[in-house]
Design a protein around this motif. Sequence first.
Motif, mmCIF file in Angstrom:
data_model
loop_
_atom_site.group_PDB
_atom_site.id
_atom_site.type_symbol
_atom_site.label_atom_id
_atom_site.label_comp_id
_atom_site.label_asym_id
_atom_site.label_seq_id
_atom_site.Cartn_x
_atom_site.Cartn_y
_atom_site.Cartn_z
ATOM 1 N N THR A 1 0.834 -1.210 0.000
ATOM 2 C CA THR A 1 0.000 0.000 0.000
ATOM 3 C C THR A 1 0.861 1.249 0.000
ATOM 4 O O THR A 1 0.618 2.187 -0.765
ATOM 5 C CB THR A 1 -0.891 0.005 1.257
ATOM 6 N N GLN A 2 1.879 1.252 0.860
ATOM 7 C CA GLN A 2 2.746 2.438 0.932
ATOM 8 C C GLN A 2 3.428 2.665 -0.413
ATOM 9 O O GLN A 2 3.555 3.805 -0.858
ATOM 10 C CB GLN A 2 3.815 2.269 2.016
ATOM 11 N N ARG A 3 3.861 1.564 -1.043
ATOM 12 C CA ARG A 3 4.541 1.698 -2.336
ATOM 13 C C ARG A 3 3.627 2.368 -3.360
ATOM 14 O O ARG A 3 4.022 3.267 -4.084
ATOM 15 C CB ARG A 3 4.974 0.330 -2.856
ATOM 16 N N THR A 4 2.372 1.912 -3.382
ATOM 17 C CA THR A 4 1.425 2.483 -4.335
ATOM 18 C C THR A 4 1.264 3.984 -4.094
ATOM 19 O O THR A 4 1.238 4.775 -5.040
ATOM 20 C CB THR A 4 0.059 1.784 -4.186
ATOM 21 N N PHE A 5 1.163 4.358 -2.808
ATOM 22 C CA PHE A 5 0.999 5.778 -2.502
ATOM 23 C C PHE A 5 2.249 6.576 -2.870
ATOM 24 O O PHE A 5 2.156 7.704 -3.349
ATOM 25 C CB PHE A 5 0.644 5.976 -1.025
ATOM 26 N N ILE A 6 3.413 5.959 -2.660
ATOM 27 C CA ILE A 6 4.654 6.672 -2.995
ATOM 28 C C ILE A 6 4.720 6.946 -4.502
ATOM 29 O O ILE A 6 5.058 8.044 -4.924
ATOM 30 C CB ILE A 6 5.887 5.857 -2.529
#
Lengths: 117, 562
Positions: B23-28
Amino acid sequence: MAIVMNGKKITAAFAWVESPTAVHMAIKILAGLCALLFLLDIIIHRHTYVPGEGMWGFYTFTGFFAFTLIVLGAKQLRSWILRDENYYGEQSVDSEEYPTSQLDIQNEPAVDRENDQ
Amino acid sequence: MTWLIPPLIFFYGAFLCLFVGRTQRTFITLLAPVIALVSLLMLPMGNMAQVQFLGFELIFIRLDKLAFVFSLIFIIAAFLAAIYAWHVNDKIQQVSTLLYAGAALGGVLAGDLISLFLYWEITAVASVFLIWARRTPAAYATGMRYLLIQVGSGVLLLAGLLVHYNDTGSILFEHMGLVSTGTLLIFLAFGIKCAFPLMHNWLQDAYPAATVTGTVVLSSFTTKMAVYALARGYAGEEILIYIGAVMTLFPIFFAEIENDLRKVLAYSLNNQLGFMVVGVGIGTELALNGTAAHAFCHILYKSLLFMSVGAVLYRTGTSKASELGGLYKTMPITMVCCLVGAASISAFPLFSGFISKSLILDASAKNGYYLVWFALVVASAGVLSHSGIKIPYFTFFAHDSGKRPAEAPMHMRIAMIITASLCVIIGVFPSLLYQLLPYDVAYKPYTTSHVLAQMQLLCFALLAFVFLMIKGIHPPEVRGINLDSDWVYRKILPTTLSAWAASAMSVANTWRIGLQTQASEWIIGIRRLSSPGGLLAKGWGVNSMVFVVTLLLLLVLFLNLF
């Protein structure tokens, strides 16, 4: 026309596209538009930069014949350079299917289709 | 501020992605372009982030209007691609996308040739992972071919910059022109990434081999960075006009008969680059504005087309025209977005391609390049044939393939709708884009003559399509591949080389056997000499020994006379 998908019957948007009347109508509209554009060339004086560009129907002829020649040229080219998908073997992605594990294929078979009478 | 320049923000994002969850990767991947945009807007015009390195002054940021418009569209493209790739759960792809976008942005902002070279090579290495992420042996082989050519371009750039530095004592990345060996080498390096004719094959080979989302990312950056580099270094170089004109024409024929729709789009990308290269070659303010505007619009509609074909591939498992058809029934939104992309690339009035391509066409006409102008007009009809008609028609209409795929996932639809809206907004309100262009040129795309001429060209080309379809002359879509000039290095050279190697081996073998036979005969002879009864092994009398010693002494005496 309706399509059954995932057990649900849905009506395809743009289903009219397929009816022969619509296709004929579309062709007629295009032909009418072309005739109109061709005639407009008499009424409207186009500003031109290139010698010959101002000639009556310059763009209409160019559009029609350029397209035709491109298609015919490409057809000829195909007869020379078309090869089997496995021509380059395993070195080329043309010989393989896209790995399905990376896809989300949702593909209902066509037998589910039925016509609204 | 040096630590917050736009390319670095993408690199920070890539670094962070290494350590966090999905999830964090997608947001980054979504956030990095947004922060980079803020950072870009806050940058003042001029040189920044200057660093001393081995006695050279590297300029990592050189912002002017030309660099700005390219940077802006790169950031927008990275953002749209991130929305489209929302579903991707693959650290390799996400990291390499960020690195790649950041490096392309860095290349556009670089003010000297060394930092340009640095970013030039990072784009090559980062982008290859988008091909390898397909994770098949064929993708690996394709990636290797791609990498070889891309890194080769970097090596040429390095060689060119060394020679150029030796000649001029300057590493500044500014207008160079084709004046020396150094500038020629740099020109060739740019030409490879810009897919000049006969240097183009990496594009059609590699882009269709990348992942669904990878191709969308790839289509935006490398080639447009090269167009920018040409515009910066070689504007007004006449040879570019003719190179560009050839580039607009020859890919049309290949695109027309290609079955894999992603490869059709790769050929069509090549053809669009031709228009931009012509603009660079003419080099007037109007023409360079045209190149910048066309690159801007092109990145949007080309991404859109790759997105829609990608969505089809994602849902059906194939992007081959012969296997598709009739998908409008279940993928209407993708179909409409694809049509918008098709109308934009074909330059229909009210769509983005119209307001950018006309700048280049007008520039070529006004500067007296009539033949080139005519080639561009013919190529415009050709664009309609492969991208305007072929892509949407054979995917969504034509014969019913029987496939009933579900509509593209929500995030893909959002990405496509935003991109399509941008294409229309730019087409309807061209001044929005024109005010971003490098030069202030008052240009009105929507004049009666102009709209009329374009509509005549396109409608009669459409009419020709209908005519050819009804008459059954239009070639059907068939499975297979079409040879291109990469045939030379993928088939002819390997075959010839292995034939040469085989004949060289047989010659070597003959020699080896001959030598061995000769050597063993010598050995037998020596053995015979030293074996019992042989000349060297038999007992010698004292008389003979004294005779030999006397002879030797005489020889020494004789030699001492000199």
